[in-house]
Design a protein around this motif. Structure first.
Motif, PDB file in Angstrom:
ATOM      1  N   LEU A  12       0.815  -1.216   0.000  1.00 38.59           N
ATOM      2  CA  LEU A  12       0.000   0.000   0.000  1.00 38.59           C
ATOM      3  C   LEU A  12       0.852   1.270   0.000  1.00 38.59           C
ATOM      4  N   GLY A  13       2.173   1.100  -0.073  1.00 39.59           N
ATOM      5  CA  GLY A  13       3.054   2.252  -0.195  1.00 39.59           C
ATOM      6  C   GLY A  13       3.547   2.837   1.103  1.00 39.59           C
ATOM      7  N   HIS A  14       3.494   2.065   2.202  1.00 39.03           N
ATOM      8  CA  HIS A  14       3.916   2.574   3.511  1.00 39.03           C
ATOM      9  C   HIS A  14       5.358   2.211   3.856  1.00 39.03           C
ATOM     10  N   GLY A  15       6.112   1.729   2.893  1.00 35.38           N
ATOM     11  CA  GLY A  15       7.493   1.340   3.162  1.00 35.38           C
ATOM     12  C   GLY A  15       7.599  -0.132   3.502  1.00 35.38           C
ATOM     13  N   LEU A  16       8.828  -0.638   3.467  1.00 35.13           N
ATOM     14  CA  LEU A  16       9.047  -2.072   3.625  1.00 35.13           C
ATOM     15  C   LEU A  16       9.005  -2.530   5.073  1.00 35.13           C
ATOM     16  N   VAL A  52       7.441  -0.819   8.050  1.00 32.70           N
ATOM     17  CA  VAL A  52       6.661   0.016   8.958  1.00 32.70           C
ATOM     18  C   VAL A  52       6.456  -0.729  10.270  1.00 32.70           C
ATOM     19  N   SER A  53       6.682  -0.054  11.389  1.00 33.69           N
ATOM     20  CA  SER A  53       6.543  -0.699  12.691  1.00 33.69           C
ATOM     21  C   SER A  53       5.071  -0.926  13.017  1.00 33.69           C
ATOM     22  N   TYR A  54       4.832  -1.823  13.959  1.00 31.25           N
ATOM     23  CA  TYR A  54       3.463  -2.084  14.400  1.00 31.25           C
ATOM     24  C   TYR A  54       2.856  -0.834  15.015  1.00 31.25           C
ATOM     25  N   GLN A  55       3.645  -0.132  15.816  1.00 30.98           N
ATOM     26  CA  GLN A  55       3.170   1.090  16.452  1.00 30.98           C
ATOM     27  C   GLN A  55       2.732   2.112  15.400  1.00 30.98           C
ATOM     28  N   ASN A  56       3.557   2.310  14.381  1.00 32.00           N
ATOM     29  CA  ASN A  56       3.219   3.273  13.332  1.00 32.00           C
ATOM     30  C   ASN A  56       2.076   2.772  12.449  1.00 32.00           C
ATOM     31  N   ALA A  57       2.003   1.457  12.259  1.00 29.19           N
ATOM     32  CA  ALA A  57       0.914   0.890  11.465  1.00 29.19           C
ATOM     33  C   ALA A  57      -0.434   1.161  12.131  1.00 29.19           C
ATOM     34  N   LEU A  58      -0.490   0.963  13.451  1.00 27.25           N
ATOM     35  CA  LEU A  58      -1.744   1.208  14.176  1.00 27.25           C
ATOM     36  C   LEU A  58      -2.125   2.684  14.122  1.00 27.25           C
ATOM     37  N   LYS A  59      -1.130   3.555  14.252  1.00 25.91           N
ATOM     38  CA  LYS A  59      -1.420   4.987  14.210  1.00 25.91           C
ATOM     39  C   LYS A  59      -1.918   5.388  12.820  1.00 25.91           C
ATOM     40  N   THR A  60      -1.265   4.860  11.789  1.00 24.69           N
ATOM     41  CA  THR A  60      -1.603   5.235  10.414  1.00 24.69           C
ATOM     42  C   THR A  60      -2.965   4.698   9.995  1.00 24.69           C
ATOM     43  N   MET A  61      -3.224   3.432  10.302  1.00 27.82           N
ATOM     44  CA  MET A  61      -4.413   2.771   9.773  1.00 27.82           C
ATOM     45  C   MET A  61      -5.625   2.894  10.687  1.00 27.82           C
ATOM     46  N   LEU A  62      -5.407   2.943  12.009  1.00 33.90           N
ATOM     47  CA  LEU A  62      -6.523   2.910  12.961  1.00 33.90           C
ATOM     48  C   LEU A  62      -6.568   4.121  13.886  1.00 33.90           C
ATOM     49  N   ASN A  63      -5.550   4.978  13.801  1.00 31.15           N
ATOM     50  CA  ASN A  63      -5.419   6.113  14.723  1.00 31.15           C
ATOM     51  C   ASN A  63      -5.403   5.646  16.181  1.00 31.15           C
ATOM     52  N   VAL A  64      -4.680   4.548  16.423  1.00 29.00           N
ATOM     53  CA  VAL A  64      -4.517   3.975  17.763  1.00 29.00           C
ATOM     54  C   VAL A  64      -3.064   4.152  18.195  1.00 29.00           C
ATOM     55  N   ASP A  65      -2.871   4.622  19.418  1.00 32.84           N
ATOM     56  CA  ASP A  65      -1.529   4.776  19.977  1.00 32.84           C
ATOM     57  C   ASP A  65      -1.275   3.686  21.017  1.00 32.84           C
ATOM     58  N   ILE A  66      -0.124   3.026  20.909  1.00 35.48           N
ATOM     59  CA  ILE A  66       0.290   2.069  21.933  1.00 35.48           C
ATOM     60  C   ILE A  66       1.717   2.396  22.362  1.00 35.48           C
ATOM     61  N   GLU A  67       2.061   2.009  23.579  1.00 36.75           N
ATOM     62  CA  GLU A  67       3.409   2.200  24.093  1.00 36.75           C
ATOM     63  C   GLU A  67       4.284   1.017  23.704  1.00 36.75           C
ATOM     64  N   LYS A  68       5.565   1.298  23.459  1.00 35.33           N
ATOM     65  CA  LYS A  68       6.526   0.224  23.156  1.00 35.33           C
ATOM     66  C   LYS A  68       7.685   0.286  24.143  1.00 35.33           C
ATOM     67  N   ASP A  69       7.352   0.492  25.424  1.00 33.33           N
ATOM     68  CA  ASP A  69       8.383   0.748  26.423  1.00 33.33           C
ATOM     69  C   ASP A  69       8.932  -0.514  27.081  1.00 33.33           C
ATOM     70  N   GLN A  70       8.386  -1.677  26.741  1.00 30.72           N
ATOM     71  CA  GLN A  70       8.844  -2.918  27.379  1.00 30.72           C
ATOM     72  C   GLN A  70       9.592  -3.829  26.399  1.00 30.72           C
ATOM     73  N   THR A  71      10.001  -3.262  25.266  1.00 34.56           N
ATOM     74  CA  THR A  71      10.610  -4.077  24.213  1.00 34.56           C
ATOM     75  C   THR A  71      11.798  -4.876  24.714  1.00 34.56           C
ATOM     76  N   ARG A  72      12.619  -4.284  25.522  1.00 29.65           N
ATOM     77  CA  ARG A  72      13.840  -4.946  25.967  1.00 29.65           C
ATOM     78  C   ARG A  72      13.692  -5.592  27.349  1.00 29.65           C
ATOM     79  N   SER A  73      12.478  -5.901  27.716  1.00 25.57           N
ATOM     80  CA  SER A  73      12.237  -6.586  28.986  1.00 25.57           C
ATOM     81  C   SER A  73      12.836  -7.986  28.973  1.00 25.57           C
ATOM     82  N   ASP A  74      13.067  -8.515  30.178  1.00 29.01           N
ATOM     83  CA  ASP A  74      13.447  -9.925  30.321  1.00 29.01           C
ATOM     84  C   ASP A  74      12.157 -10.738  30.334  1.00 29.01           C
ATOM     85  N   TRP A  75      11.822 -11.355  29.206  1.00 28.93           N
ATOM     86  CA  TRP A  75      10.564 -12.089  29.073  1.00 28.93           C
ATOM     87  C   TRP A  75      10.619 -13.486  29.687  1.00 28.93           C
ATOM     88  N   LEU A  76      11.769 -13.846  30.224  1.00 31.93           N
ATOM     89  CA  LEU A  76      11.880 -15.130  30.929  1.00 31.93           C
ATOM     90  C   LEU A  76      11.754 -14.947  32.440  1.00 31.93           C
TER      91      LEU A  76
END
Length: 215
Positions: free
Chosen positions: A108-112, A114-138
């Motif tokens: 659709l021309g949004h680049g190769l 596009v992050s999930y966060q930006n995809a939600l903002k662009t397509m649904l106008n939804v904002d989410i936080e990405k502050d736990q990306t580097r958490s210890d998931w174990l």
């Protein structure tokens, strides 16, 4: 809302729901160790709008893997690392039923990438936080912030998928995007050795994987 599943008997309820609907929104949170193989922390699934966080450190997911391979469609955003993990744990590499919203948005021309966060903002106008990306998931217990972060990664993915598919269909590009997704999952399978089963590596320090989802 979401439910964190860490008891095997509770997983059966999720598996039963999967039998009633065969399109799933999916994501994973994991750590990579010195072997470079992913160790699953949480597997997130959206089934008909209900979000479940599956404890990868506690559950036997054998039946869950099989249901993914038999699904009508598995929906991801930036699926490469997720598919690699599934192939590694399931020891199968023929997942042909994937729709990647990142791939769809590229058509659709949004680049190769596009992050999930930006995809939600662009397509649904939804904002989410990405502050736990580097958490210890174990680590256990997981914090409320980690759990909410993980849940958000699939909370809106079905809506995103519907919007992306509708726009692709309107431009007669949906079949092209789906073919690209099939090619991608095939290529990942070609790159994933089947002989190496996952094993724990002593006391090696976990390192967060390099994600392709571009936060």
């Amino acid at each position: 809302m979401y439910q964190f599943i860490h008891q095997q008997q509770d997983l059966q309820n999720v598996l039963n729901l999967m039998d009633q609907s065969s399109i799933y929104g999916l994501d994973t949170e994991f750590i990579k160790v010195d072997t470079l193989w992913p160790k699953l922390g949480v597997f997130q699934i959206n089934i008909s709008g209900k979000v479940y966080l599956l404890d990868g450190a506690a559950l036997d997911l054998s039946e869950f893997w099989n249901k993914l391979f038999n699904a009508q469609q598995n929906i991801f955003h930036a699926c490469s690392e997720d598919i690699d993990l599934i192939y590694h744990y399931a020891q199968q590499k023929t997942l042909k039923n994937v729709f990647d919203t990142q791939v769809g948005m590229s058509f659709l021309g949004h680049g190769l990438q596009v992050s999930y966060q930006n995809a939600l903002k662009t397509m649904l106008n939804v904002d989410i936080e990405k502050d736990q990306t580097r958490s210890d998931w174990l680590a256990r217990p997981l914090s409320p912030e980690q759990l909410m972060y993980a849940a958000n990664d699939v909370e809106y993915i079905m809506q995103l998928s519907d919007k992306v598919k509708a726009e692709l269909s309107g431009k007669h590009l949906l079949d092209c995007a789906l073919e690209d997704c099939r090619n991608l999952t095939h290529e990942i399978g070609q790159e994933t050795p089947m002989a190496m089963l996952y094993h724990d590596v002593g006391n090696s320090s976990p390192v967060k994987a390099q994600q392709t989802s571009w936060i």
